[in-house]
Design an enzyme around this catalytic site. Structure first.
Site, PDB file in Angstrom:
ATOM      1  N   LYS A 262       0.842  -1.203   0.000  1.00 58.89           N
ATOM      2  CA  LYS A 262       0.000   0.000   0.000  1.00 58.89           C
ATOM      3  C   LYS A 262       0.872   1.246   0.000  1.00 58.89           C
ATOM      4  CE  LYS A 262      -1.825   1.282   3.828  1.00 58.89           C
ATOM      5  NZ  LYS A 262      -2.599   1.521   5.050  1.00 58.89           N
ATOM      6  N   SER A 263       1.901   1.238   0.851  1.00 60.43           N
ATOM      7  CA  SER A 263       2.754   2.433   0.964  1.00 60.43           C
ATOM      8  C   SER A 263       3.435   2.746  -0.360  1.00 60.43           C
ATOM      9  CB  SER A 263       3.852   2.224   2.003  1.00 60.43           C
ATOM     10  OG  SER A 263       3.332   1.638   3.146  1.00 60.43           O
TER      11      SER A 263
ATOM     12  N   ASP B 103      -7.691   2.446  -0.586  1.00 56.10           N
ATOM     13  CA  ASP B 103      -6.776   3.583  -0.515  1.00 56.10           C
ATOM     14  C   ASP B 103      -6.188   3.944  -1.879  1.00 56.10           C
ATOM     15  OD1 ASP B 103      -7.403   3.307   2.102  1.00 56.10           O
ATOM     16  OD2 ASP B 103      -5.350   3.274   2.861  1.00 56.10           O
TER      17      ASP B 103
ATOM     18  N   ASN C  32     -10.425   7.089   3.690  1.00 49.66           N
ATOM     19  CA  ASN C  32      -9.668   7.023   4.943  1.00 49.66           C
ATOM     20  C   ASN C  32      -8.193   6.776   4.631  1.00 49.66           C
ATOM     21  OD1 ASN C  32      -9.146   7.041   7.644  1.00 49.66           O
ATOM     22  ND2 ASN C  32      -9.932   4.979   8.047  1.00 49.66           N
TER      23      ASN C  32
ATOM     24  N   GLY D 209      -4.715   7.842   4.564  1.00 51.73           N
ATOM     25  CA  GLY D 209      -3.688   8.779   5.012  1.00 51.73           C
ATOM     26  C   GLY D 209      -2.602   8.924   3.961  1.00 51.73           C
TER      27      GLY D 209
ATOM     28  N   ARG E  76      -8.142  12.201  12.099  1.00 52.36           N
ATOM     29  CA  ARG E  76      -6.713  11.855  12.026  1.00 52.36           C
ATOM     30  C   ARG E  76      -5.902  13.136  11.844  1.00 52.36           C
ATOM     31  NH1 ARG E  76      -6.235   6.868   7.917  1.00 52.36           N
ATOM     32  NH2 ARG E  76      -4.081   6.989   8.647  1.00 52.36           N
TER      33      ARG E  76
ATOM     34  N   SER F 147       4.079  11.152  13.171  1.00 49.65           N
ATOM     35  CA  SER F 147       3.895  10.293  12.004  1.00 49.65           C
ATOM     36  C   SER F 147       4.957  10.641  10.993  1.00 49.65           C
ATOM     37  CB  SER F 147       2.507  10.523  11.398  1.00 49.65           C
ATOM     38  OG  SER F 147       2.460   9.949  10.109  1.00 49.65           O
ATOM     39  N   SER F 148       5.583   9.629  10.430  1.00 48.78           N
ATOM     40  CA  SER F 148       6.592   9.902   9.414  1.00 48.78           C
ATOM     41  C   SER F 148       5.925  10.307   8.098  1.00 48.78           C
ATOM     42  CB  SER F 148       7.466   8.671   9.207  1.00 48.78           C
ATOM     43  OG  SER F 148       6.703   7.636   8.623  1.00 48.78           O
TER      44      SER F 148
ATOM     45  N   ASP G 148       5.514  -4.356  12.671  1.00 41.47           N
ATOM     46  CA  ASP G 148       4.321  -5.045  12.159  1.00 41.47           C
ATOM     47  C   ASP G 148       4.569  -6.537  11.987  1.00 41.47           C
ATOM     48  OD1 ASP G 148       3.042  -2.677  12.169  1.00 41.47           O
ATOM     49  OD2 ASP G 148       2.874  -2.467   9.981  1.00 41.47           O
TER      50      ASP G 148
ATOM     51  N   GLU H 283      -3.619  -0.259  15.155  1.00 41.04           N
ATOM     52  CA  GLU H 283      -5.042  -0.460  14.919  1.00 41.04           C
ATOM     53  C   GLU H 283      -5.785  -0.764  16.230  1.00 41.04           C
ATOM     54  OE1 GLU H 283      -2.777  -0.988  12.770  1.00 41.04           O
ATOM     55  OE2 GLU H 283      -3.557  -0.999  10.704  1.00 41.04           O
TER      56      GLU H 283
ATOM     57  N   HIS I  44      -6.255  -6.209  10.732  1.00 44.10           N
ATOM     58  CA  HIS I  44      -5.911  -7.176   9.691  1.00 44.10           C
ATOM     59  C   HIS I  44      -4.759  -8.092  10.099  1.00 44.10           C
ATOM     60  CE1 HIS I  44      -2.794  -4.138   7.986  1.00 44.10           C
ATOM     61  NE2 HIS I  44      -3.241  -3.687   9.138  1.00 44.10           N
ATOM     62  N   ARG I  45      -3.769  -7.541  10.799  1.00 51.83           N
ATOM     63  CA  ARG I  45      -2.591  -8.360  11.100  1.00 51.83           C
ATOM     64  C   ARG I  45      -2.895  -9.444  12.136  1.00 51.83           C
ATOM     65  NH1 ARG I  45       0.652  -6.854   7.748  1.00 51.83           N
ATOM     66  NH2 ARG I  45       0.867  -4.684   7.140  1.00 51.83           N
TER      67      ARG I  45
ATOM     68  N   LYS J  13      -7.910  -4.620   4.519  1.00 53.87           N
ATOM     69  CA  LYS J  13      -7.124  -3.385   4.578  1.00 53.87           C
ATOM     70  C   LYS J  13      -5.849  -3.483   3.733  1.00 53.87           C
ATOM     71  CE  LYS J  13      -5.579   0.273   7.387  1.00 53.87           C
ATOM     72  NZ  LYS J  13      -5.320   0.893   8.643  1.00 53.87           N
TER      73      LYS J  13
END
Ligand code: DC
Length: 664
Positions: free
Chosen positions: A25-26, A52, A94, A96, A128, A175-176, A326, A354, A398-399, A426
């Site tokens: 995702k990132s 996303d 949602n 970010g 957020r 947050s980075s 994670d 989460e 999710h994890r 997610k």
């Protein structure tokens, strides 16, 4: 795709095969934004398809980028740093990873070229924080207004006067993503001078900044970094499309399959993971070292990993997991298979994810029988002396859902229930499908529900709905007899030729997918429902040799995670050990009426009385034949659905099913 609020994992034994992981995702959303800002066309391969990325693509389209999607490949023609559309209201869900960088990019573009943009999302997005990023952009001279609450979206971005000479200060300890947003956007205004970003406070999540820098480099921008405190975007930096770019698969998602290989790929088998490999730019790839330390046998190359069971039982370890927060959750589940106590430290960040992941993991691991000690920033796990069947609560995380699926390999074979399993959407919507495609177990462990009954009793509709809700495979055994009938009719084989019919049945080339059936490559779903084919099926099915020829084909449908089979003899002959047997009844009058309505809806006229006579004749033939006659199994639950809707029937069967599970 199941819809029940739970997914039951039968005891699993081993694993082998290849999994293709979904894109990160990132990386996906960073690449989309960079492609949108570059001039020229970028072809993005293996993009993650998720909520996303969808909102990011929609935003780029609204801003005037040309976007063509073809499966997981997307062609984007970017803006080349020039605003095409100067006024837009962007809805960012949602995400970010869309809100933060688009805020930065559009704020500097609106300030330098003129523009008016509104950025908003779902209610949760409006809770957020984005204040640290807005503060940094305001220092630069961007015009940004909060439209509701200070410090939170929705935002309006408008005119401003930029001063790019002074260093821009941004907090790095919340947050980075704020730093990432600036790094992605500020090359847009580096024309006259280098742009300097200074981080205030200790920068968290450094591996994510490494991803940002790495992708910027792929798009022609070489940021100079001084420690983790100061970043310099050189004067005259300009985005250059790399042409083609492949999105790496998610390295955190890979952790489940690495663990799977370490736990279950035994006896020369292995799990091959495609999409992420030893060349990964993601921090969580270092999970590989941790898994090796526990005993996994891992090899890898660019874009792939291969994992086998190495040492067994696994080795307990003590590890500082700060660098892989994670993926470290997966280690806590691997610890269930280790000799001794595993201690994972420096995981305080688990508490603000989460859910409070330390507490959640401790509670759920204990349900399985493990001994767990938790502290402010550590967890210790000792394997169960006595494994228990457990229903795992997943906390919309999710994890947790993904890593606890690995508990299904427990040696005593206790089943594991995952509650709210769809939370995996997610990052990995098809996680369980991927797991079942490589996991193996003994056939008798795979649950089977049989639903037998007379023709037009509604058993097919019921069985397919139950299968769909549980995410189980579905066998419409009548379709096999109908396909034999159709093939025989086409080949001119008479209903009296038992051997010829049996040969036809044995040679059937069938393919099943999405409730459709193909015979010899031709889609025949509608033809199989023809009345003359049904009548012929009733006749061919009396022959023992035909029934024997179709046996293996029926048994082969029993695959993970489970099977719902409908027909006449599913509970009595084909799956006599089924976990739940249902026998559906409805009066001949009700069934004739249903069939009548069905035919009318297809524009076929019919007479209720003759339909009823025909049904009764077929019942008589199915019930009186010497082999596999239609009758309820002794241990079947009888369901008279004459006065019930389909939904009511499904609810009854699922309720019976629930009562047979060990989860309380
Ligand atoms: O369920 P159906 O109407 O599609 O079945 C077509 C015929 O196949 C039916 O007349 C009986 C036969 N059949 C059977 O003998 N055994 C089964 N398990 C399923 C169907």
């Amino acid at each position: 795709m199941f819809t029940t609020p739970f997914l039951d994992l039968p005891p699993l034994l081993s694993a082998t095969g290849t999994v293709q992981l979904p894109g990160s995702k990132s990386i996906s959303n960073r690449v989309l934004l960079l492609a949108g800002l570059s001039s020229g066309t970028t072809v993005v391969h293996a993009l993650l398809d998720s909520d996303d990325t969808q909102v990011m693509l929609a935003a780029l389209r609204q801003l005037g980028c040309a976007v063509d999607t073809d499966g997981s490949t997307v062609r984007i023609t970017g803006l080349g740093g020039r605003l095409d559309v100067r006024e837009a209201s962007l809805f960012l869900g949602n995400a970010g990873t869309a809100m933060r960088p688009l805020t930065a990019a559009l704020a500097v573009l609106a300030a330098t070229q003129g523009g008016n943009f509104e950025l908003k999302g779902v209610p949760r997005m409006h809770e957020r924080p984005i204040g640290d990023l807005v503060d940094a952009l305001r220092q630069l001279g961007c015009g940004i207004d909060y439209l509701a609450n200070n410090g939170y979206p929705p935002l309006r971005l408008g005119s401003g006067t930029l001063n790019t000479r002074a260093p821009i200060r941004v907090r790095g300890d919340v947050s980075s993503q704020f730093l990432t947003a600036l790094l992605l956007a500020l090359p847009l205004v580096s024309g006259d001078n280098a742009v300097i970003i200074e981080v205030v406070g200790e920068l968290i999540s450094k591996p994510y900044i490494e991803i940002t820098l790495n992708l910027l480099a792929r798009f022609g921008i070489r940021v100079q970094r001084e420690g983790w405190q100061r970043f310099v975007i050189p004067q005259g930096s300009a985005y250059r499309t790399p042409g083609d770019i492949h999105v790496e698969a998610d390295a955190s998602s890979a952790s489940y399959f690495i663990a799977l290989g370490a736990i279950a790929a035994q006896g020369g088998q292995s799990i091959r993971i495609e999409g992420v490999g030893s060349d990964s730019i993601q921090g969580d790839i270092r999970f590989v070292d941790a898994a090796r330390a526990m005993g996994a046998d891992i090899t890898g190359g660019p874009g792939w990993l291969e994992v086998k069971r190495g040492q067994w039982p696994l080795k307990a370890i003590e590890l500082d997991c700060n660098h892989i927060p994670d993926a470290a959750m997966t280690l806590a589940v691997m610890a269930l298979y280790a000799q001794g106590t595993t201690r994972l430290t420096d995981i305080a960040s688990w508490r603000v994810k989460e859910t409070d992941r330390i507490t959640a993991m401790a509670i759920e691991l204990r349900k399985l029988g493990a001994q767990v000690t938790e502290g402010a920033d550590f967890i210790e796990v000792t394997p169960p002396a006595d494994w228990r069947a457990a229903a795992i609560h997943t906390y919309d995380d999710h994890r947790i859902a993904m890593c606890f699926s690995l508990a299904a390999f427990n040696p005593p074979g206790r089943p594991v229930r995952i509650l709210d399993p769809r939370c995996v959407g997610k990052t990995f919507p098809d996680y369980f499908e991927a797991l079942f495609s490589v996991a193996q177990t003994r056939t008798e462990h795979i649950p089977v529900i049989t639903i037998d009954g007379p023709t037009a009793s509604g058993k097919g509709t019921l069985a397919s709905a139950v299968a769909q809700q549980l995410g189980y495979h579905f066998l419409d055994s009548g379709a096999l007899y109908r396909a034999t009938a159709l093939a025989a009719m086409r080949a001119g084989i008479p209903e009296t030729d038992e051997a010829g019919l049996a040969r036809t049945a044995a040679a059937l080339q069938l393919r099943f997918a999405d409730q459709h059936i193909w015979l010899d490559g031709e889609e025949v779903s509608d033809q199989l429902r023809r009345e003359d084919v049904g009548a012929m099926a009733s006749k061919v099915s009396v022959w023992p040799a035909v029934r024997a020829a179709l046996l293996e084909l029926q048994l082969a449908h029993r695959r993970l995670p489970g099977l719902v089979a409908d027909g006449r003899d599913m509970g009595t002959v084909i799956f006599p050990g089924a976990n739940l047997k249902v026998f559906v009844l409805a009066s001949a009058a009700v069934r004739a009426e249903r069939r009548h309505k069905q035919l009318i809806s297809k524009g076929i006229s019919s007479n209720i009385d003759s339909l009823r006579a025909d049904l009764e004749m077929r019942d008589a033939r199915d019930q009186s034949r010497s082999v596999s006659p239609l009758k309820p199994a002794e241990d079947a639950m009888v369901l008279d659905n004459s006065a019930l809707t389909v939904d009511q029937c499904v609810a009854v069967v699922l309720d019976w099913w629930q009562h047979r599970q060990p989860f309380g």
